[in-house]
Design an enzyme around this catalytic site. Structure first.
Site, short mmCIF file in Angstrom:
data_model
loop_
_atom_site.label_atom_id
_atom_site.label_comp_id
_atom_site.label_asym_id
_atom_site.label_seq_id
_atom_site.Cartn_x
_atom_site.Cartn_y
_atom_site.Cartn_z
N GLY A 199 1.63 4.59 3.57
CA GLY A 199 2.60 3.67 2.98
C GLY A 199 3.61 4.39 2.09
N SER A 216 -5.20 -0.04 13.58
CA SER A 216 -5.84 1.26 13.83
C SER A 216 -6.25 1.31 15.29
CB SER A 216 -7.10 1.35 12.96
OG SER A 216 -7.95 2.37 13.44
N GLY A 219 -0.81 7.69 0.55
CA GLY A 219 -1.04 7.77 2.00
C GLY A 219 0.17 7.45 2.86
N GLY A 271 0.82 -1.21 0.00
CA GLY A 271 0.00 0.00 0.00
C GLY A 271 0.85 1.25 0.00
N ALA A 272 1.94 1.23 -0.77
CA ALA A 272 2.84 2.39 -0.78
C ALA A 272 2.60 3.27 -2.01
CB ALA A 272 4.29 1.93 -0.73
N TYR A 320 -14.61 -3.18 9.25
CA TYR A 320 -13.29 -2.54 9.31
C TYR A 320 -12.64 -2.80 10.68
CZ TYR A 320 -9.61 1.03 9.28
OH TYR A 320 -8.39 1.68 9.34
N1 LIG Z 1 -5.54 7.39 7.67
C1 LIG Z 1 -5.86 7.11 8.92
O1 LIG Z 1 -6.28 7.98 9.70
C2 LIG Z 1 -5.69 5.72 9.44
C3 LIG Z 1 -6.05 5.47 10.77
C4 LIG Z 1 -5.86 4.19 11.29
C5 LIG Z 1 -5.30 3.20 10.50
N2 LIG Z 1 -4.97 3.45 9.21
C6 LIG Z 1 -4.37 2.36 8.44
O2 LIG Z 1 -3.26 2.82 7.72
C7 LIG Z 1 -3.06 1.99 6.56
C8 LIG Z 1 -2.82 2.87 5.33
O3 LIG Z 1 -3.99 3.61 5.07
P1 LIG Z 1 -3.97 5.11 4.47
O4 LIG Z 1 -4.70 5.96 5.44
O5 LIG Z 1 -2.62 5.47 4.01
O6 LIG Z 1 -4.98 4.89 3.23
P2 LIG Z 1 -4.81 5.19 1.66
O7 LIG Z 1 -4.26 6.54 1.42
O8 LIG Z 1 -6.15 4.84 1.08
O9 LIG Z 1 -3.74 4.10 1.19
C9 LIG Z 1 -4.10 2.74 1.16
C10 LIG Z 1 -3.07 1.97 0.37
O10 LIG Z 1 -3.52 0.61 0.33
C11 LIG Z 1 -3.43 0.15 -0.99
N3 LIG Z 1 -4.45 -0.87 -1.28
C12 LIG Z 1 -5.79 -0.78 -1.19
N4 LIG Z 1 -6.36 -1.92 -1.65
C13 LIG Z 1 -5.35 -2.74 -2.02
C14 LIG Z 1 -5.27 -4.03 -2.59
N5 LIG Z 1 -6.38 -4.72 -2.90
N6 LIG Z 1 -4.06 -4.59 -2.84
C15 LIG Z 1 -2.93 -3.90 -2.56
N7 LIG Z 1 -2.93 -2.66 -2.05
C16 LIG Z 1 -4.13 -2.09 -1.79
C17 LIG Z 1 -3.65 1.38 -1.86
O11 LIG Z 1 -2.97 1.22 -3.12
P3 LIG Z 1 -3.67 0.81 -4.51
O12 LIG Z 1 -5.03 1.45 -4.52
O13 LIG Z 1 -2.70 1.30 -5.52
O14 LIG Z 1 -3.73 -0.69 -4.48
C18 LIG Z 1 -2.94 2.47 -1.07
O15 LIG Z 1 -1.58 2.52 -1.43
C19 LIG Z 1 -4.31 1.11 6.46
O16 LIG Z 1 -4.00 -0.19 6.93
C20 LIG Z 1 -5.31 1.77 7.39
O17 LIG Z 1 -6.23 0.85 7.96
C21 LIG Z 1 -5.14 4.68 8.66
#
Ligand SMILES: NC(=O)c1ccc[n+]([C@@H]2O[C@H](COP(=O)([O-])OP(=O)(O)OC[C@H]3O[C@@H](n4cnc5c(N)ncnc54)[C@H](OP(=O)(O)O)[C@@H]3O)[C@@H](O)[C@H]2O)c1
Length: 279
Positions: A16, A127, A14, A10-11, A152
């Site tokens: 990643g 999370s 966001g 997921g890099a 989730y």
């Molecule tokens: N943002 C917050 O406030 C928050 C809070 C708590 C936890 N988190 C956790 O942090 C982590 C990163 O989330 P983020 O906030 O950075 O969200 P994000 O900006 O939506 O990034 C999510 C990443 O996951 C990848 N992804 C989604 N579906 C995928 C799939 N089927 N196969 C491979 N990669 C996939 C996306 O890449 P592609 O679409 O290119 O595949 C994207 O690079 C997650 O595990 C989330 O639960 C975030």
């Protein structure tokens, strides 16, 4: 010393993206794994990975094992949040499938390389909302009753149970991290909670770059030990600098962890080979 090698899922955006960029800046050799290409990280290489498709996970792992003998760091970061019910290619509820089962399979398939790594670490990104999660073992895929947020929080609790069980079953340094509340694309178009998430994010979220700090700390700080968890030190663990945090009692439930492990092996067909934990 040989260059250290990391995979960050997921890099493409966001948290990643910032995690991978910082590792590359610190001279790690980084493979970014996601569905979409992102070539904006100098020194990092993108490999296609769809965690919603076990065939893609297997292709990714085979390619890696064919090319490299060892892996020093795996960051299980990719995630999706609060989607209307949908299923993966293999028929798993999508949030459970991507956030937990895809990473369970990936880690298991990469295990030989991780065991050959230099005191390898696996960082699993959960999370703070894992604390609201419950493992609904009678209906894990939400076939009878589905709640977008419930699925989730269950998947994020599954991340905790998995990471701690990995630490008990292997000599790897398996660590948890959560980013607090970070302004990212997690509530992307199509997500019914998008406007609420974005409004809240504008008011109180930290940047995606700051959200990457707990993952980076868990991945690189020399003091970090297996089965620890890191998150931001501010009020409600929403923002701030990385600090040790406690996971919920449900996350520490070893019975649930063993049960989830057995189910995950069954569903993915990925069986972790027996490894001895050194004293
Ligand atoms: N943002 C917050 O406030 C928050 C809070 C708590 C936890 N988190 C956790 O942090 C982590 C990163 O989330 P983020 O906030 O950075 O969200 P994000 O900006 O939506 O990034 C999510 C990443 O996951 C990848 N992804 C989604 N579906 C995928 C799939 N089927 N196969 C491979 N990669 C996939 C996306 O890449 P592609 O679409 O290119 O595949 C994207 O690079 C997650 O595990 C989330 O639960 C975030």
């Amino acid at each position: 010393m040989a260059e250290k090698l990391a995979i960050v899922t997921g890099a493409s955006g966001g948290i990643g993206f910032h995690t991978a960029r910082e590792l590359a800046a610190r001279n790690w050799r980084v493979i970014t794994a996601a569905r979409h290409r992102n070539d904006d990280i100098p020194g990092a290489e993108w490999w296609e990975l769809d965690l919603a498709d076990l065939a893609s996970v297997r292709r990714f792992a085979s390619r890696f094992l064919d090319g490299y003998g060892r892996l020093d760091l795996l960051i299980n970061n990719a995630g999706v949040m609060a989607l209307p019910r949908a299923v993966t290619v293999d028929g798993f509820e999508r949030q459970f499938g991507v956030n937990h089962l895809g990473h369970f399979a990936l880690t298991g398939l990469l295990l030989p390389a991780l065991l050959a790594g230099d005191r390898a670490r696996v960082v699993t990104v959960t999370s703070g909302l894992h604390r609201r999660g419950r493992m609904n073992f009678d209906d894990l895929m939400g076939e009878r009753r589905y709640s977008k947020l419930g699925a989730y929080t269950q998947s994020k609790l599954a991340n905790v149970l998995f990471a701690l069980e990995l630490g008990r079953r292997t000599p790897l340094t398996s660590v948890l991290a959560h980013p607090g509340f970070a302004h990212t694309d997690l509530a992307r178009t199509g997500n019914p909670l998008r406007s609420a998430f974005l409004a809240l994010a504008r008011l109180s979220a930290q940047s995606a770059e700051a959200g990457a700090l707990p993952s980076l700390h868990a991945a690189t700080n020399p003091e970090v030990k297996a089965m620890e968890a890191y998150g931001p030190d501010g009020p409600g663990e929403r923002r701030g600098n990385p600090t040790r945090i406690e996971v919920s009692a449900r996350g520490r439930d070893e019975g649930d962890a063993r049960r989830l492990w057995a189910i995950s092996e069954e569903l993915t067909g990925v069986r972790y080979r027996t490894v001895t934990v050194a004293d």
